[in-house]
Design an enzyme around this catalytic site. Structure first.
Site, PDB file in Angstrom:
ATOM      1  N   GLU A 283      31.981  50.297  19.277  1.00  0.00           N
ATOM      2  CA  GLU A 283      32.015  49.463  17.920  1.00  0.00           C
ATOM      3  C   GLU A 283      33.088  50.504  17.174  1.00  0.00           C
ATOM      4  OE1 GLU A 283      29.057  47.211  16.745  1.00  0.00           O
ATOM      5  OE2 GLU A 283      29.352  47.518  14.410  1.00  0.00           O
TER       6      GLU A 283
ATOM      7  N   GLU B 286      33.366  48.308   6.910  1.00  0.00           N
ATOM      8  CA  GLU B 286      32.399  47.570   6.451  1.00  0.00           C
ATOM      9  C   GLU B 286      32.423  47.874   5.015  1.00  0.00           C
ATOM     10  OE1 GLU B 286      28.815  47.571   9.807  1.00  0.00           O
ATOM     11  OE2 GLU B 286      29.445  49.345   8.663  1.00  0.00           O
TER      12      GLU B 286
ATOM     13  N   ASP C  19      34.039  50.237  13.143  1.00  0.00           N
ATOM     14  CA  ASP C  19      33.908  49.405  11.826  1.00  0.00           C
ATOM     15  C   ASP C  19      34.800  49.696  10.654  1.00  0.00           C
ATOM     16  OD1 ASP C  19      31.616  48.158  13.223  1.00  0.00           O
ATOM     17  OD2 ASP C  19      30.425  49.741  12.589  1.00  0.00           O
TER      18      ASP C  19
END
Length: 295
Positions: free
Chosen positions: A114, A118, A116
């Site tokens: 993953e 955010e 990210d």
């Protein structure tokens, strides 16, 4: 008169030293946005909390006490440049995460990769935190081994749309904010600390009260619902998982790979003035689990 001029000159010099630099390379303008949201994405969850504009140029997702929402790219990618412009909600947003990220969690549950971007919700009077993170081969599953770098921004992300992007190729991951590279995560070994398997592109909004705002001190307060995030100008440019080998990664600079001198100087500026957390410099972390910090 001269004495009065000195403080003004010092303030002017301070402003110049802290002014946003030009990176000299603007990947967000090199590629045409998707002509329609549904050409690149489908709803993943919370369809009743997601609306797409009539011309499919933008999507709005929101969180209330019933649900959040998310969308997912139609195709997986093995590299690419992935960008969108986002406008966040002002006011009390503690506990709420707005995310734009790559993942293969559904293909590799319990052992996924993953990458990210955010936005960690906040309380009035305090800035949003933009968190970048990389998980590799299950480091986001079970025993979490995050590679977080967190930033405050040099603008108000609730006042208008700003561009956020991830560039991922076999040698590096670069995170951009308005084309300023804020972080470069290079591949340093055979792949144990770098994601190489195909990933899909996602966007979502959800309740992460247990950790999102000041380590869970402030929770989502649904008296302020709905919590709304707006996305537009999606750029999805790269090699899908099924593309032939002749498909080449998107260049990260005028040179092709890596950062130019001006881009590197821009990244140094962002990290000098706006970086608020670096996992590699956290003395509470076990850095034997993150060898890229010292290799």
């Amino acid at each position: 008169m001269a004495l009065l001029f000195v403080p003004f000159l010092l303030l002017l010099m301070l402003h110049w030293s802290n002014a946003q630099p030009s990176p000299g390379y603007y990947p967000s303008y090199r590629f045409r946005p998707l002509r329609g949201f549904y050409r690149g994405f489908n709803n993943l969850w919370g369809p009743e909390h997601q609306t797409v504009s009539g011309d499919q140029s933008s999507v709005t997702i929101w969180l209330d006490r019933n649900s959040g929402s998310g969308f997912k790219s139609i195709r997986p990618f093995r590299n690419g440049y992935f960008a969108t412009s986002i406008k966040l909600q002002p006011g009390y947003t503690a506990g709420v995460i707005t995310a734009f990220y790559l993942s293969n969690n559904q293909a590799h549950p319990g052992f996924h990769d993953e990458v990210d971007i955010e936005f960690l919700g906040t309380t009035p009077g305090k800035p949003y935190t933009l968190q970048t993170n990389v998980y590799v081969r299950g480091s986001g599953d079970g025993r979490i081994i995050g590679r977080e770098m967190k930033f405050h921004l040099w603008f108000d992300p609730t006042a208008g749309f700003h561009n956020y992007a991830i560039l991922w190729n076999p040698n590096e991951i670069i995170f951009f904010v308005d084309d300023i590279p804020i972080r470069r995560y290079p591949r340093k070994n055979a792949g144990s600390t770098f994601p190489l398997r195909p990933m899909w592109l996602y966007g979502s909004i959800w309740d992460a009260s247990s950790w999102a705002t000041e380590d869970g001190k402030y929770k989502a307060d649904y008296r302020y619902q709905p919590f709304v995030a707006r996305f537009t100008r999606f750029v999805v440019r790269g090699c899908t998982a099924f593309a032939p080998l002749r498909c080449l990664p998107v260049p990260s600079s005028w040179h092709g790979a890596g950062l130019s001198r001006r881009q590197y100087a821009s990244m140094q500026w962002a990290q000098r003035y706006y970086l608020v957390y670096n996992y590699c410099k956290d003395p509470k972390r076990d850095h034997s689990l993150t060898p890229e910090c010292w290799s």
